[in-house]
Design a protein around this motif. Structure first.
Motif, PDB file in Angstrom:
ATOM      1  N   LEU A  63       0.854  -1.178   0.000  1.00 18.83           N
ATOM      2  CA  LEU A  63       0.000   0.000   0.000  1.00 18.83           C
ATOM      3  C   LEU A  63       0.894   1.233   0.000  1.00 18.83           C
ATOM      4  CD1 LEU A  63      -2.828   1.313   0.400  1.00 18.83           C
ATOM      5  CD2 LEU A  63      -2.465   1.073   2.849  1.00 18.83           C
ATOM      6  N   LEU A  64       0.657   2.126  -0.953  1.00 26.51           N
ATOM      7  CA  LEU A  64       1.421   3.368  -1.042  1.00 26.51           C
ATOM      8  C   LEU A  64       0.593   4.504  -0.459  1.00 26.51           C
ATOM      9  CD1 LEU A  64       3.902   4.970  -2.115  1.00 26.51           C
ATOM     10  CD2 LEU A  64       2.618   5.281  -4.235  1.00 26.51           C
ATOM     11  N   ILE A  65       1.178   5.218   0.483  1.00 24.83           N
ATOM     12  CA  ILE A  65       0.497   6.337   1.137  1.00 24.83           C
ATOM     13  C   ILE A  65       1.363   7.580   0.984  1.00 24.83           C
ATOM     14  CG2 ILE A  65      -0.418   7.242   3.306  1.00 24.83           C
ATOM     15  CD1 ILE A  65      -0.751   4.360   4.231  1.00 24.83           C
ATOM     16  N   ILE A  66       0.770   8.686   0.523  1.00 24.94           N
ATOM     17  CA  ILE A  66       1.482   9.947   0.354  1.00 24.94           C
ATOM     18  C   ILE A  66       0.780  11.023   1.171  1.00 24.94           C
ATOM     19  CG2 ILE A  66       2.238  11.713  -1.285  1.00 24.94           C
ATOM     20  CD1 ILE A  66       2.321   9.598  -3.440  1.00 24.94           C
ATOM     21  N   ASN A  67       1.528  11.661   2.045  1.00 29.85           N
ATOM     22  CA  ASN A  67       1.032  12.769   2.858  1.00 29.85           C
ATOM     23  C   ASN A  67       1.730  14.048   2.428  1.00 29.85           C
ATOM     24  OD1 ASN A  67      -0.790  11.775   5.247  1.00 29.85           O
ATOM     25  ND2 ASN A  67       0.820  10.237   5.011  1.00 29.85           N
ATOM     26  N   SER A  68       0.990  15.133   2.354  1.00 33.11           N
ATOM     27  CA  SER A  68       1.537  16.393   1.878  1.00 33.11           C
ATOM     28  C   SER A  68       1.285  17.493   2.896  1.00 33.11           C
ATOM     29  CB  SER A  68       0.915  16.777   0.532  1.00 33.11           C
ATOM     30  OG  SER A  68       1.436  18.001   0.068  1.00 33.11           O
ATOM     31  N   SER A  69       2.068  18.561   2.775  1.00 36.42           N
ATOM     32  CA  SER A  69       1.910  19.730   3.646  1.00 36.42           C
ATOM     33  C   SER A  69       1.607  20.948   2.788  1.00 36.42           C
ATOM     34  CB  SER A  69       3.185  19.970   4.460  1.00 36.42           C
ATOM     35  OG  SER A  69       3.131  21.214   5.110  1.00 36.42           O
ATOM     36  N   THR A  70       0.725  21.805   3.269  1.00 36.37           N
ATOM     37  CA  THR A  70       0.387  23.013   2.514  1.00 36.37           C
ATOM     38  C   THR A  70       1.291  24.190   2.866  1.00 36.37           C
ATOM     39  OG1 THR A  70      -1.240  23.573   4.202  1.00 36.37           O
ATOM     40  CG2 THR A  70      -2.032  22.366   2.275  1.00 36.37           C
ATOM     41  N   THR A  71       2.180  23.988   3.823  1.00 36.35           N
ATOM     42  CA  THR A  71       3.003  25.110   4.273  1.00 36.35           C
ATOM     43  C   THR A  71       4.361  25.166   3.578  1.00 36.35           C
ATOM     44  OG1 THR A  71       3.795  23.758   6.124  1.00 36.35           O
ATOM     45  CG2 THR A  71       1.890  25.173   6.519  1.00 36.35           C
ATOM     46  N   ASP A  72       5.050  24.019   3.457  1.00 40.12           N
ATOM     47  CA  ASP A  72       6.385  24.034   2.871  1.00 40.12           C
ATOM     48  C   ASP A  72       6.486  23.216   1.595  1.00 40.12           C
ATOM     49  OD1 ASP A  72       6.121  21.527   3.886  1.00 40.12           O
ATOM     50  OD2 ASP A  72       7.754  21.679   5.332  1.00 40.12           O
ATOM     51  N   GLN A  73       5.339  22.770   1.061  1.00 36.90           N
ATOM     52  CA  GLN A  73       5.287  21.999  -0.184  1.00 36.90           C
ATOM     53  C   GLN A  73       6.029  20.664  -0.103  1.00 36.90           C
ATOM     54  OE1 GLN A  73       6.093  25.591  -0.663  1.00 36.90           O
ATOM     55  NE2 GLN A  73       3.884  25.592  -0.421  1.00 36.90           N
ATOM     56  N   LYS A  74       6.407  20.224   1.096  1.00 36.99           N
ATOM     57  CA  LYS A  74       7.059  18.934   1.236  1.00 36.99           C
ATOM     58  C   LYS A  74       6.017  17.828   1.332  1.00 36.99           C
ATOM     59  CE  LYS A  74      11.377  20.419   3.435  1.00 36.99           C
ATOM     60  NZ  LYS A  74      12.246  20.287   4.642  1.00 36.99           N
ATOM     61  N   ALA A  75       6.384  16.656   0.839  1.00 33.17           N
ATOM     62  CA  ALA A  75       5.496  15.506   0.913  1.00 33.17           C
ATOM     63  C   ALA A  75       6.322  14.276   1.248  1.00 33.17           C
ATOM     64  CB  ALA A  75       4.748  15.308  -0.405  1.00 33.17           C
ATOM     65  N   CYS A  76       5.761  13.414   2.079  1.00 31.63           N
ATOM     66  CA  CYS A  76       6.413  12.163   2.458  1.00 31.63           C
ATOM     67  C   CYS A  76       5.581  10.997   1.944  1.00 31.63           C
ATOM     68  CB  CYS A  76       6.551  12.066   3.978  1.00 31.63           C
ATOM     69  SG  CYS A  76       7.639  13.309   4.701  1.00 31.63           S
ATOM     70  N   PHE A  77       6.251   9.890   1.718  1.00 29.11           N
ATOM     71  CA  PHE A  77       5.539   8.696   1.299  1.00 29.11           C
ATOM     72  C   PHE A  77       5.967   7.529   2.178  1.00 29.11           C
ATOM     73  CE2 PHE A  77       9.497   8.020  -0.935  1.00 29.11           C
ATOM     74  CZ  PHE A  77       9.647   6.646  -0.985  1.00 29.11           C
ATOM     75  N   SER A  78       5.095   6.548   2.265  1.00 30.68           N
ATOM     76  CA  SER A  78       5.412   5.307   2.972  1.00 30.68           C
ATOM     77  C   SER A  78       4.826   4.141   2.201  1.00 30.68           C
ATOM     78  CB  SER A  78       4.871   5.332   4.410  1.00 30.68           C
ATOM     79  OG  SER A  78       3.471   5.532   4.409  1.00 30.68           O
ATOM     80  N   ILE A  79       5.508   3.013   2.260  1.00 32.38           N
ATOM     81  CA  ILE A  79       5.022   1.770   1.665  1.00 32.38           C
ATOM     82  C   ILE A  79       4.708   0.817   2.805  1.00 32.38           C
ATOM     83  CG2 ILE A  79       5.594  -0.199   0.199  1.00 32.38           C
ATOM     84  CD1 ILE A  79       7.299   1.617  -1.493  1.00 32.38           C
ATOM     85  N   VAL A  80       3.497   0.257   2.785  1.00 36.03           N
ATOM     86  CA  VAL A  80       2.986  -0.561   3.876  1.00 36.03           C
ATOM     87  C   VAL A  80       2.654  -1.945   3.351  1.00 36.03           C
ATOM     88  CG1 VAL A  80       1.146  -0.778   5.598  1.00 36.03           C
ATOM     89  CG2 VAL A  80       2.057   1.480   5.030  1.00 36.03           C
ATOM     90  N   ASN A  81       3.000  -2.966   4.096  1.00 34.25           N
ATOM     91  CA  ASN A  81       2.628  -4.334   3.746  1.00 34.25           C
ATOM     92  C   ASN A  81       1.113  -4.486   3.807  1.00 34.25           C
ATOM     93  OD1 ASN A  81       1.966  -7.265   4.383  1.00 34.25           O
ATOM     94  ND2 ASN A  81       4.142  -7.443   3.942  1.00 34.25           N
ATOM     95  N   ALA A  82       0.502  -4.961   2.726  1.00 29.53           N
ATOM     96  CA  ALA A  82      -0.957  -5.014   2.636  1.00 29.53           C
ATOM     97  C   ALA A  82      -1.561  -6.169   3.431  1.00 29.53           C
ATOM     98  CB  ALA A  82      -1.389  -5.113   1.171  1.00 29.53           C
ATOM     99  N   GLU A  83      -0.742  -7.050   3.972  1.00 26.62           N
ATOM    100  CA  GLU A  83      -1.254  -8.150   4.787  1.00 26.62           C
ATOM    101  C   GLU A  83      -1.129  -7.844   6.277  1.00 26.62           C
ATOM    102  OE1 GLU A  83       0.707 -11.698   3.594  1.00 26.62           O
ATOM    103  OE2 GLU A  83      -0.213 -11.755   1.604  1.00 26.62           O
ATOM    104  N   THR A  84       0.033  -7.342   6.672  1.00 25.79           N
ATOM    105  CA  THR A  84       0.255  -7.035   8.092  1.00 25.79           C
ATOM    106  C   THR A  84       0.019  -5.567   8.417  1.00 25.79           C
ATOM    107  OG1 THR A  84       2.608  -6.560   7.742  1.00 25.79           O
ATOM    108  CG2 THR A  84       1.994  -8.849   8.169  1.00 25.79           C
ATOM    109  N   PHE A  85       0.018  -4.712   7.364  1.00 21.81           N
ATOM    110  CA  PHE A  85      -0.131  -3.262   7.501  1.00 21.81           C
ATOM    111  C   PHE A  85       1.011  -2.635   8.302  1.00 21.81           C
ATOM    112  CE2 PHE A  85      -4.512  -4.886   7.000  1.00 21.81           C
ATOM    113  CZ  PHE A  85      -4.747  -4.356   5.737  1.00 21.81           C
ATOM    114  N   ASN A  86       2.162  -3.303   8.293  1.00 22.41           N
ATOM    115  CA  ASN A  86       3.367  -2.740   8.879  1.00 22.41           C
ATOM    116  C   ASN A  86       4.097  -1.908   7.830  1.00 22.41           C
ATOM    117  OD1 ASN A  86       2.996  -4.009  11.401  1.00 22.41           O
ATOM    118  ND2 ASN A  86       3.958  -5.893  10.647  1.00 22.41           N
ATOM    119  N   GLU A  87       4.648  -0.790   8.259  1.00 26.73           N
ATOM    120  CA  GLU A  87       5.371   0.100   7.346  1.00 26.73           C
ATOM    121  C   GLU A  87       6.732  -0.507   7.000  1.00 26.73           C
ATOM    122  OE1 GLU A  87       5.321   4.704   7.502  1.00 26.73           O
ATOM    123  OE2 GLU A  87       7.134   4.075   8.554  1.00 26.73           O
TER     124      GLU A  87
END
Length: 342
Positions: A63-87
């Motif tokens: 599972l690919l998750i992308i979080n963004s910020s409206t203040t500094d235009q930075k964005a982080c992403f994480s890849i999560v196991n779709a069975e255990t949901f561990n990052e």
């Protein structure tokens, strides 16, 4: 197989097709390390034949998750196991939005993600990015000319065309002045160039209609949902369920939430089922995940952030998966790793 050994060197001499078959089962992280074993392996991992063989053995188990910020235009992403949901991976995106705008994900196929700005302006850069190998490509400028003294919007879609074996970006530019018109162009990842499309499909030209940002590529065609500006907002998305183009739709009904799944069968929309869920916060941005399950984001009343849950239509239930999203999250969907762009 012949193996030669000395104190500092091990060389395995076996047919290339056997080596490809063995190595193609390995995860990307291992293959990136194996590139340092020798020059031959480094070249092998980057060959189109090996990249294709490795991709065919992958399944969307992340599972690919992308979080963004409206203040500094930075964005982080994480890849999560779709069975255990561990990052399994977390990092910053290699690109950022233009000042004052958030990033927008146009689609994700075969380990590649297409990203632009949520502003939909025709001057915003477009990237194709592979988070598994940490490589990205900035797309060249399009062929559609800039328009002065009028309002133009981009509608971007990203997908894979099996017939031509190529990843493509479809760009529709909506030009609004005294009247409304559309121009279309297509980007080829193989050729790394754009081409204009002279025959524009029938698109609603009324100024009070919009294409929803999320599209889907299925059997070589791109699909959008067209929304009238006066329509009541409701969680609605396109997906593929059991090899059929499908729509997942949520709507409140008293103290409950009705989640309908529709599939296109023989030219007609057929409702597959309806799940009745207890209304527990606001449901937004549903997306398909792992065949017949749907990923949804919920915002609990009184809280700012969202959380992810999994809807199982066959078991008629919803399951919280313990993943919290920021208030400015951008994207969450199924993902499979690949070596493309390496």
């Amino acid at each position: 197989m012949r193996v030669a050994r000395d104190a500092h060197y091990v060389c395995v001499n076996c047919p290339t097709e056997i080596l490809i078959e063995i190595l193609s089962y390995l995860p990307v992280k291992s293959l990136l390390r194996f590139r340092c074993v020798c020059k031959e392996w480094n070249k092998l991992v980057q060959k189109p034949l090996f990249v294709r063989s490795h991709l065919e053995k992958r399944i969307p188990n992340s599972l690919l998750i992308i979080n963004s910020s409206t203040t500094d235009q930075k964005a982080c992403f994480s890849i999560v196991n779709a069975e255990t949901f561990n990052e399994t991976l977390r990092s910053e995106l290699p690109m950022k939005a233009n000042i004052g705008y958030k990033l927008s994900v146009c689609g994700s196929y075969n380990g590649l993600v297409c990203i632009s700005s949520a502003s939909l302006l025709d001057v915003d850069p477009i990237y194709v990015w592979n988070p598994s190998v940490r490589k990205s490509r900035l797309l060249p400028s399009g062929l559609i000319p800039k328009w002065d003294h009028c309002w133009s919007l981009n509608y971007l879609a990203f997908g894979f065309h099996q017939v031509v074996n190529d990843h493509i970006v479809l760009r529709i530019v909506r030009i609004e002045q005294w009247s409304c018109c559309y121009q279309v162009e297509i980007y080829s990842l193989k050729a790394d160039c754009w081409r204009r499309v002279s025959s524009v499909p029938a698109i609603p030209t009324a100024l009070d209609c919009r294409l929803l940002p999320k599209s889907i590529c299925f059997n070589g065609f791109f699909y959008w949902i067209v929304k009238h500006k006066n329509d009541t907002p409701s969680p609605l998305c396109l997906g593929v369920v059991k090899e059929s183009l499908s729509i997942f739709h949520c709507s409140p009904d008293g103290g409950k939430q009705l989640c309908d799944t529709w599939a296109l069968k023989m030219g007609s929309w057929v409702r597959l089922n309806t799940i009745v869920l207890t209304l527990h916060g606001k449901i937004t941005r549903p997306g398909s995940l792992l065949d017949y399950k749907f990923l949804i984001a919920r915002q609990i009343e009184g809280l700012e952030n969202y959380s992810l849950a999994l809807v199982d239509p066959e078991l008629d239930r919803i399951e919280d998966i313990g993943i919290e999203l920021g208030s400015h999250w951008v994207y969450a969907d199924s993902y499979k790793e690949s070596l493309l762009l390496l």
